[in-house]
Motif scaffolding. Structure first.
Motif, short mmCIF file in Angstrom:
data_model
loop_
_atom_site.label_atom_id
_atom_site.label_comp_id
_atom_site.label_asym_id
_atom_site.label_seq_id
_atom_site.Cartn_x
_atom_site.Cartn_y
_atom_site.Cartn_z
N GLU A 5 0.83 -1.21 0.00
CA GLU A 5 0.00 0.00 0.00
C GLU A 5 0.86 1.26 0.00
O GLU A 5 0.51 2.26 -0.62
CB GLU A 5 -0.92 0.02 1.21
N LEU A 6 1.99 1.22 0.70
CA LEU A 6 2.86 2.40 0.78
C LEU A 6 3.56 2.69 -0.55
O LEU A 6 3.88 3.83 -0.84
CB LEU A 6 3.88 2.22 1.89
N LEU A 7 3.82 1.63 -1.32
CA LEU A 7 4.54 1.82 -2.58
C LEU A 7 3.60 2.05 -3.77
O LEU A 7 4.06 2.31 -4.87
CB LEU A 7 5.42 0.60 -2.86
N GLN A 8 2.29 1.95 -3.57
CA GLN A 8 1.36 2.16 -4.67
C GLN A 8 1.35 3.62 -5.11
O GLN A 8 1.50 4.52 -4.30
CB GLN A 8 -0.05 1.74 -4.26
N VAL A 9 1.15 3.79 -6.41
CA VAL A 9 1.04 5.12 -6.99
C VAL A 9 -0.42 5.35 -7.34
O VAL A 9 -1.01 4.60 -8.12
CB VAL A 9 1.93 5.25 -8.25
N ASP A 10 -1.02 6.35 -6.73
CA ASP A 10 -2.41 6.71 -7.02
C ASP A 10 -2.41 7.61 -8.26
O ASP A 10 -1.87 8.72 -8.24
CB ASP A 10 -3.02 7.44 -5.82
N LEU A 11 -2.99 7.10 -9.33
CA LEU A 11 -2.96 7.83 -10.60
C LEU A 11 -3.68 9.17 -10.53
O LEU A 11 -3.39 10.06 -11.32
CB LEU A 11 -3.55 6.96 -11.71
N ASN A 12 -4.60 9.33 -9.61
CA ASN A 12 -5.34 10.59 -9.51
C ASN A 12 -4.67 11.62 -8.61
O ASN A 12 -5.04 12.78 -8.65
CB ASN A 12 -6.77 10.34 -9.00
N HIS A 13 -3.70 11.22 -7.80
CA HIS A 13 -3.09 12.17 -6.87
C HIS A 13 -1.57 12.27 -6.99
O HIS A 13 -0.95 13.12 -6.35
CB HIS A 13 -3.45 11.80 -5.42
N ALA A 14 -0.97 11.39 -7.79
CA ALA A 14 0.50 11.38 -7.90
C ALA A 14 1.00 12.59 -8.66
O ALA A 14 0.36 13.07 -9.60
CB ALA A 14 0.95 10.10 -8.60
N ASP A 15 2.15 13.08 -8.23
CA ASP A 15 2.81 14.14 -8.97
C ASP A 15 3.73 13.51 -10.01
O ASP A 15 3.77 12.28 -10.15
CB ASP A 15 3.58 15.07 -8.03
N ALA A 16 4.47 14.33 -10.75
CA ALA A 16 5.34 13.82 -11.81
C ALA A 16 6.38 12.84 -11.26
O ALA A 16 6.64 11.80 -11.86
CB ALA A 16 6.01 14.98 -12.53
N GLY A 56 6.18 10.92 -8.61
CA GLY A 56 5.55 9.66 -8.27
C GLY A 56 5.25 8.82 -9.50
O GLY A 56 5.43 7.60 -9.51
N LEU A 57 4.78 9.47 -10.57
CA LEU A 57 4.49 8.75 -11.81
C LEU A 57 5.77 8.22 -12.45
O LEU A 57 5.78 7.13 -13.02
CB LEU A 57 3.75 9.67 -12.79
N GLU A 58 6.86 8.97 -12.34
CA GLU A 58 8.13 8.54 -12.92
C GLU A 58 8.70 7.32 -12.21
O GLU A 58 9.59 6.65 -12.74
CB GLU A 58 9.14 9.68 -12.88
N SER A 59 8.20 6.99 -11.04
CA SER A 59 8.68 5.79 -10.35
C SER A 59 8.13 4.51 -10.97
O SER A 59 8.60 3.42 -10.65
CB SER A 59 8.30 5.85 -8.86
N LEU A 60 7.16 4.65 -11.86
CA LEU A 60 6.60 3.49 -12.55
C LEU A 60 7.48 3.10 -13.73
O LEU A 60 8.03 3.98 -14.42
CB LEU A 60 5.18 3.81 -13.05
N PRO A 61 7.60 1.80 -14.01
CA PRO A 61 8.42 1.36 -15.15
C PRO A 61 7.86 1.90 -16.47
O PRO A 61 6.66 1.88 -16.72
CB PRO A 61 8.29 -0.17 -15.12
N GLY A 62 8.75 2.44 -17.29
CA GLY A 62 8.37 2.94 -18.61
C GLY A 62 7.86 4.37 -18.62
O GLY A 62 7.50 4.88 -19.68
#
Length: 125
Positions: free
Chosen positions: A60-71, A73-79
């Motif tokens: 749960e702590l490592l999940q990225v919320d697509l509606n609240h993540a900043d740039a 946070g999104l960059e931590s996702l692969p690709g």
């Protein structure tokens, strides 16, 4: 109490041998040591209170919320680099929050393969 009487007698004998000034220093030191000894609670009496009242799983702590993540946070996702992260943020600003994780596929450059790679790391809250 017997311990304190013994210290008192020892200080009295010491003062008779060396004088009053060293006795004052020794008495002050003895007072400090006794105060620390008497007033310090033992370790088993010190209580531990956890600060957090809720428990979270690491997932749960490592999940990225697509509606609240900043740039970042999104960059931590692969690709996802800075350009795709900005595209996701722009899409979210224009069209509003995502209703499901699958909605992110409408963003140019985001593929089903990327979504499969992300797996449980993304969520919508």
């Amino acid at each position: 109490m017997v311990f304190i009487k013994k210290i008192g007698r020892t200080l009295l004998r010491f003062s008779q041998k060396v004088g009053a000034m060293p006795l004052a220093c020794v008495a002050a030191l003895a007072g400090i040591l006794l105060g620390a000894f008497i007033w310090t609670p033992p370790l088993y009496q010190i209580t531990y209170r956890p600060i957090a009242t809720e428990s979270f799983s690491m997932q749960e702590l490592l999940q990225v919320d697509l509606n609240h993540a900043d740039a970042q946070g999104l960059e931590s996702l692969p690709g996802i680099g800075s350009k795709k992260a900005q595209l996701i943020l722009d899409y979210r600003q224009i069209h509003g929050p995502f209703k499901s994780v699958q909605d992110v596929l409408q963003v140019k450059g985001v593929t089903q393969q990327m979504l499969d790679e992300w797996g449980d790391r993304v969520c919508i809250k």
